[in-house]
Scaffold this active site. Structure first.
Site: not given
Ligand code: SFD
Ligand code: AMP
Length: 625
Positions: A62, A216, A434
């Site tokens: 993203n 989610w 990510s």
């Molecule tokens: O689209 C302990 N994110 C998405 N990013 C993208 O680039 N594309 C996507 O398609 C993404 N989608 C998405 C995303 C997030 C989520 C929750 C969903 C869907 C459902 C965002 C990224 O995933 C996010 O930005 C990064 O993963 C963040 O990285 P970081 O390192 O801040 O968090 P992590 O990867 O979740 O890792 C955390 C680690 O900590 C561990 N942990 N270890 C020891 N002791 C403890 N007490 C701990 N607590 C946690 C975990 O095991 C893990 O390894 S979309 O739908 O939005």
């Molecule tokens: P999402 O699947 O909602 O996590 O969205 C993935 C990426 O698309 C993120 O960067 C969001 O901010 C962006 N996005 C989702 N929906 C929209 C929308 N309707 N307009 C603009 N950006 C969007």
């Protein structure tokens, strides 16, 4: 009590968490540590290959700026993020990540991640900043690189980190326990990098009894980053800026590909398009309401207004979107058929890459996206500073970008010496996702090594009495259970303790009702926040009685303990900010409007680690140098 061995580990840099940010930190820190003869150790509660938010894979990257291609500039990304967060973002931090993020994406590709390629060359973009990937194995690929750089002997898996160890105001390490063996861990470190993700299940989820655990945000990130940095004395920012994603209802499939790639519309049950019909409402939230893209919280809000008026459910018009694209081939039946097949498989893959349960739900409920719309809905609130929320630690920016007020020596160092953070653990730098989290981890990992080399902090010593006290505190839930579980015939009904699941239900109920969860239409007020804090206080008192039957439940106890502090930071910050800035995330019924004159600022907080007294403060939003 069962015998627990105490294991002591000494290292120079301790990386906490094995997610995207930590894998980035591992790669960079390992390189610089080798050059300087330093040791780096990474600890994760799970297995790094499939830990964190990317465990199941992702279907898109993203954040990709496209600097080399000349597609966008760093400044354009900064503007995008700032507008999306209704004016509240740290330009220096966002720019710092934006100028490095493409490098992380190119590394992912080099390590084997398939990124979709356009026929005319270049990457396939989902939207302006997003790239399409075949991302089922995304995390495995990123973890493999981290392991190769760090060496598997320096990675400790399945150890849950409970909290920080401090010495003379500096971070001196961490303590935790194995979730598989009877082992208590003490980590002594000269610097610590914290990236243990955000938090879920602080609020009551939409799915309770029948689908508990379905949310989610993956259920294993439970506020450990907030707890760790807060308890170390580090300042926090934007703790009111929760994230409410709109998702395919009940299985939380992503909507980004539908809105951006397939250009789908969302309509209410009567066919009305809230993004069109409610456009006038955006005037109330200017200047942010009038920019493109419309901020995520305002997009949510317009849909919520429809739902509150009884016009729900809201539907993603998948069939219409796919037919519209396929219709470009309507004069060639063979090509049309092939296109429909291709689109259909892309639609399913979008879910299979990252939210398999959504594909299962579609299959189980006979949904054919090319024929039938699917319901979408606003999810319960989450804390995820890397996505469209902004909560996290307040960290130093880079020297060349940060104004003096935002710079204290090392990129991504918290306000506590020697403690670094990235990804969901840092605030006011949303939309890193990510790829940006990985890039921010690299920045912080490198800075942490520079800190060790320049400042040469002493090797911490921790006396036996401290170790024993931390061990007793950590294992207390096991002891309580062993002592009292025989008192009743059913272990979950017992006046002497509270089991983690019951405790979590109590936390979630009060957050839902007082702090603006799904059940209260995301609405709160001064009175509700104050009452919520009172109830939280009583819950905290009862946390002394959390009990665990085994190691797994011990982890559940500590997860809930961490969630409680996340909840408190959130309610206190919402209470302090007397305006509504992010409708669609939450609404302050007693201050229903945007108030740029008084509240175009960061709200930060600290908690005294000893007395647990909170201080709330405003900080200016300053441009980068
Ligand atoms: O689209 C302990 N994110 C998405 N990013 C993208 O680039 N594309 C996507 O398609 C993404 N989608 C998405 C995303 C997030 C989520 C929750 C969903 C869907 C459902 C965002 C990224 O995933 C996010 O930005 C990064 O993963 C963040 O990285 P970081 O390192 O801040 O968090 P992590 O990867 O979740 O890792 C955390 C680690 O900590 C561990 N942990 N270890 C020891 N002791 C403890 N007490 C701990 N607590 C946690 C975990 O095991 C893990 O390894 S979309 O739908 O939005
Ligand atoms: P999402 O699947 O909602 O996590 O969205 C993935 C990426 O698309 C993120 O960067 C969001 O901010 C962006 N996005 C989702 N929906 C929209 C929308 N309707 N307009 C603009 N950006 C969007």
């Amino acid at each position: 009590m069962a015998n627990f061995e105490t294991v002591q580990v000494e290292t120079d840099l301790l990386i906490l968490g094995g997610g995207m940010a930590s894998c980035g930190a591992a790669v960079e820190a390992a390189y610089w540590a080798k050059k300087n003869g330093l040791k780096v150790t990474l600890v994760d509660k799970a297995a790094v290959d499939r830990s964190g938010a990317v465990a199941m894979g992702l279907s898109a990257i993203n954040q990709y700026v496209g600097l080399k291609e000349g597609d966008n500039t760093v400044e354009e990304y900064v503007n995008y993020v700032k507008q999306d967060l209704m004016g509240v973002a740290r330009d220096d931090l966002v720019a710092s990540i934006a100028r490095h993020v493409d490098g992380s994406v190119h590394l992912f590709e080099k390590w084997g991640l398939p990124i979709w390629k356009a026929e005319e060359g270049g990457y396939v973009h989902e939207g302006r900043w997003q790239l399409m990937i075949n991302g089922e194995s995304y995390k495995v690929i990123v973890a493999e690189a981290a392991k190769n750089h760090l060496g598997v002997e320096n990675i400790i898996e399945r150890v849950f980190i409970v909290g920080p160890i401090m010495k003379d105001g500096q971070v001196a390490g961490a303590y935790g326990f194995s979730v598989r063996e009877n082992k208590f861990y003490i980590f002594k470190a000269r610097a610590v990098f914290c990236a243990m993700g955000g938090a879920v299940h602080v609020f009551k989820p939409r799915s309770t009894g029948e689908g508990l655990g379905r949310a989610w945000y993956p259920p294993w990130n439970s506020g450990s980053s907030l707890y760790f940095t807060l308890k170390a004395g580090a300042e926090q920012t934007c703790q009111e800026v929760r994230f409410i994603p709109v998702r395919f209802k009940d299985a939380y499939g992503p909507v980004g590909a539908w809105f951006l790639l397939f250009k789908s519309r969302a309509t209410n049950a009567f066919g009305g398009e809230y993004m069109v019909e409610r456009r006038d409402e955006l005037q109330n939230w200017k200047p942010y309401g009038l920019v493109k893209p419309i901020p995520a919280n305002l997009r949510n809000y317009l849909g919520m207004l429809d739902v509150m008026e009884g016009k729900g459910p809201i539907y993603m018009r998948t069939e219409e979107a796919l037919q519209k694209i396929a219709n470009e081939y309507k004069d060639d039946p063979k090509a049309h058929k092939a296109k429909v097949k291709e689109l259909e498989s892309e639609a399913w893959e979008d879910f299979l890459d990252m939210t398999i349960s959504q594909a299962i739900l579609w299959a189980a409920s006979n949904v054919e996206p090319e024929k039938r719309s699917s319901e979408i809905a606003a999810a319960e609130p989450y804390f995820i500073g890397s996505h469209s929320g902004a909560s996290g630690a307040w960290v130093s920016g880079p020297e060349d970008l940060a104004p003096p007020e935002y710079f204290w020596g090392y990129e991504n160092m918290c306000t506590v010496k020697g403690l670094f953070a990235a990804g969901d653990a840092t605030g006011a730098s949303s939309h890193k996702f990510s790829s940006g989290s990985h890039a921010e981890g690299r920045i912080a990992g490198k800075a942490a090594i520079r800190y060790l080399v320049n400042e040469n902090p002493p090797k911490p010593t921790i006396d036996d009495a401290t170790i024993e006290a931390l061990k007793a505190k950590t294992l207390k839930p096991i002891e309580l259970f062993e002592e009292h579980s025989g008192f009743t015939s059913q272990v979950d009904v017992n006046p002497n303790y509270i089991l983690p699941k019951m405790y979590m239900f109590r936390l979630q109920k009060l957050m839902d009702e007082y702090a603006g969860g799904v059940g209260s239409q995301f609405t709160t007020s001064k009175v509700l926040c104050e009452r919520g804090l009172e109830l939280l206080d009583m819950l905290k008192e009862d946390s002394d009685f959390l009990a665990a039957a085994d190691l797994h439940e011990l982890m559940r106890c500590w997860e809930n303990y961490h969630r409680t502090y996340q909840a408190e930071a959130h309610v206190r910050t919402m209470l302090f900010r007397e305006e509504t800035r992010w409708p669609g995330y939450y609404f302050r019924a007693d201050f229903p409007k945007l108030d740029n004159e008084n509240w175009l600022c960061f709200v930060n907080c600290t908690m005294d680690p000893e007395t647990e007294e909170w201080t709330m403060l405003k900080r200016d939003i300053l441009p980068m140098k």
